[in-house]
Design an enzyme around this catalytic site. Sequence first.
Site, PDB file in Angstrom:
ATOM      1  N   TYR A  62    -111.329  10.409 -40.616  1.00 11.61           N
ATOM      2  CA  TYR A  62    -111.690   9.687 -39.396  1.00 11.61           C
ATOM      3  C   TYR A  62    -112.824   8.702 -39.673  1.00 11.61           C
ATOM      4  O   TYR A  62    -112.658   7.505 -39.589  1.00 11.61           O
ATOM      5  CB  TYR A  62    -112.107  10.660 -38.287  1.00 11.61           C
ATOM      6  CG  TYR A  62    -110.982  11.413 -37.606  1.00 11.61           C
ATOM      7  CD1 TYR A  62    -109.655  11.277 -38.013  1.00 11.61           C
ATOM      8  CD2 TYR A  62    -111.244  12.269 -36.536  1.00 11.61           C
ATOM      9  CE1 TYR A  62    -108.631  11.974 -37.375  1.00 11.61           C
ATOM     10  CE2 TYR A  62    -110.227  12.957 -35.886  1.00 11.61           C
ATOM     11  CZ  TYR A  62    -108.922  12.816 -36.314  1.00 11.61           C
ATOM     12  OH  TYR A  62    -107.927  13.500 -35.681  1.00 11.61           O
ATOM     13  N   GLU A  84    -106.621  30.337 -27.140  1.00 17.12           N
ATOM     14  CA  GLU A  84    -107.511  31.433 -27.566  1.00 17.12           C
ATOM     15  C   GLU A  84    -108.751  30.952 -28.298  1.00 17.12           C
ATOM     16  O   GLU A  84    -109.297  31.631 -29.146  1.00 17.12           O
ATOM     17  CB  GLU A  84    -106.742  32.438 -28.431  1.00 17.12           C
ATOM     18  CG  GLU A  84    -105.640  33.137 -27.665  1.00 17.12           C
ATOM     19  CD  GLU A  84    -104.844  34.122 -28.497  1.00 17.12           C
ATOM     20  OE1 GLU A  84    -105.017  34.132 -29.723  1.00 17.12           O
ATOM     21  OE2 GLU A  84    -104.066  34.873 -27.905  1.00 17.12           O
ATOM     22  N   SER A 121    -115.221  16.832 -45.074  1.00 10.20           N
ATOM     23  CA  SER A 121    -115.631  18.140 -45.596  1.00 10.20           C
ATOM     24  C   SER A 121    -114.476  18.748 -46.383  1.00 10.20           C
ATOM     25  O   SER A 121    -113.307  18.420 -46.133  1.00 10.20           O
ATOM     26  CB  SER A 121    -116.095  19.065 -44.472  1.00 10.20           C
ATOM     27  OG  SER A 121    -115.144  19.114 -43.458  1.00 10.20           O
TER      28      SER A 121
END
Lengths: 330, 403
Positions: free
Chosen positions: B127, B248, B162
Amino acid sequence: MHFHLTQEQAAIQDAVRGTLADNWPLDRLHAFADGDQDFDRTSWNALMALGLGDILLPDSGMGLLDAALACEVAGEAAAPGPLIGQLLSVAAVAALGNSDFPLDALVSGEKVATLVHGGSAYVPCARAADYFLVVDRAAGVRLIPAGEGVTIEPLKSTDRSRPVSKVVIADGAGNAIFAASDAMTARLADAALVLVAADALGGAQKVTDMSVAYAKEREQFGQPIGRFQALKHQLAHMALDAEPARALVWYAAYAWDAALPDAPRAAAMAKAHLCDVFVRAARAAVAAHGGIGYTWEYGLNYWFRRAAFDRAWLGSPSEHRARAANLAGW
Amino acid sequence: MDLSYGQAAEAFRAEVRAFLASNWPRAADLRGADLKAFIRDFRAQATDAGYLYRAIPKIYGGSQQPVDVIKAQVIREEFARARAPAEIGGNGMNMTVPTLLEKGTDEQKELFIRKTVAGDYVWGQGYSEPGSGSDLASVRTKGELSADGSKWIINGQKIWTSQGMQSTHMFMLVRTEPDAPKHDGITYLLIDLEQPGITRRPIRQMTGEEGDHTFCEFFFDNAETPVGWQVGERGQGWYVSRTTLKHERASIGSADGLGRQFAKLVELAKDVGRIDEPVIRDKLAQIEGFVLSHRYTSFRLFSCAAAGEDPGPVALMMKLLLTEIGHEMALLSQELIGEHGFVEPSGAGGRGNRGPRGPEKWLDQIMGSLGNSIAGGASNIQRNIIGERGLGLPRDLALSGER
């Protein structure tokens, strides 16, 4: 697992909010602030008619959390009247079982009880009080009928919504109802901290809401000032300070209701944290409003003053943080 | 309020415990490839039992369970308690798979999800660019169709990826329509990073951290990817990247890390002999007021998720709150470490073997806490989000054309 308000709890808050909106609008608060009374019977009766006096009765199905939710809205409205002292007196008298104290009249609000912090001479709504609930961790709890060894000196009070008097209570006045060693003494003292924290939460939310609403209306340089990032970020920080702290109040009240081992420490943390939050929020709100916030007429100052009261009442944040540090065994 | 999970959850907990007792205890002498194979088998069994990859359809290697945040929480707690391997994390599971499930073609799902779940594919995020930080939609890395229309040819640079040195693949935002309005000129592409047109380089951070585990920058020089690896419509990549799966996501443990770090700060004050100072005790308790607010608010968010209710603006505040608390802890730890801070900690900022470390190890947190103000939506962007989406304040004029 349930850790947010039920519909019933939200409904209680809405009922209290609506009642205070009808019975305690800003013009009433203005008149009260410039008057010489320390109690307003009309709004008190309206509030108590909602059944708030029942909340801390042992069989009510409610608890300190519900009491805190009511006190939060009272803080939001800068409501007069010794709601915290009243609710705790009901809890204290109910815990005594059979006694000469008029439990029904306290529950209904016909008789008024105010809270006296052990060792402090300053008492809100003292002239209106029929009973003084003295809560002192070191000396126990006493419930003293007005007049019995109680002398009251009215003061020009900073907090205009809950005017204080200087109160002197003669040694041995009234009834010692719980000894210092009685668990009820610490329970009442802890509950009082949670309810003040709730009042401060409501106040902090109110001044944040006022600031946000004003930032949407007020125009400078041809646009609403809330569009400017500098102010937007200040308002975001006010919300960031108050909204997550709500769960700290909920937890402290829940821990008290469930008698969890960390309930005393949670109460100390909530009182310390929320009273700081309220003071910061009230300062930030005046700054966010600019000149209008500095006027008497606009009314923001009533919450600023209430924040000053909440912060110092029952012990300052640093006092309760010191207690919390000791309770953690640091 | 009630912080217990209820009877049904406790019955489920017993079931998960029994499963772990019979499947996880591994032989103590398992090492290397044997251990890896054992873990792979264990994850497969745990998935068959419905405990892992619950949001992922069975045909792609998941267990396809109905949403139940309480069950998911019990599973997390019991796996952590048994120190059993839970789901493989990282960008692939958090970003690529949810995006493909919502926007991918059947062929893409077939091609990527199973291998990502198995840990064979590791995904880097493409990005940020050197010129595109908070203004992400300004990306300039260029994508052009090959003459035969079968491939995208990519040129440009991506940064702050990362796990970049470990990544096998990347999901990236690429400008394909230079003349379109900026949000409508971006395409979302998947790309294989093992190819001659791509070079990668670790970024040395202010913490001193460098090497294979840190952030990377990537250079694309006529790199290629098949048009079939484009997710969503051409020019609609910005909207594809907004896909988030909230399945969740809420978890009670989301605040545990902060609580553990605060406990370490208290230990630091004891270790340096300053815990009895009233000023230090007061400051610790001040910080703890925020730590507990964060913790109990995580309970609140979890409770709302379990009940299917909207928690309101507070959900937007958690990242900034965490960041701000990190700064406060950094400042107090800097006071506490005193002259220990003169010495760079061994293995500063890094992971792996670092040898013995004293109070100076807090320098990692003191510097690392600044990363939180930048990564994943900078703090001033968070303030905008709270102000605009949370409080309903009008958008900044400079941004009013943005989405």
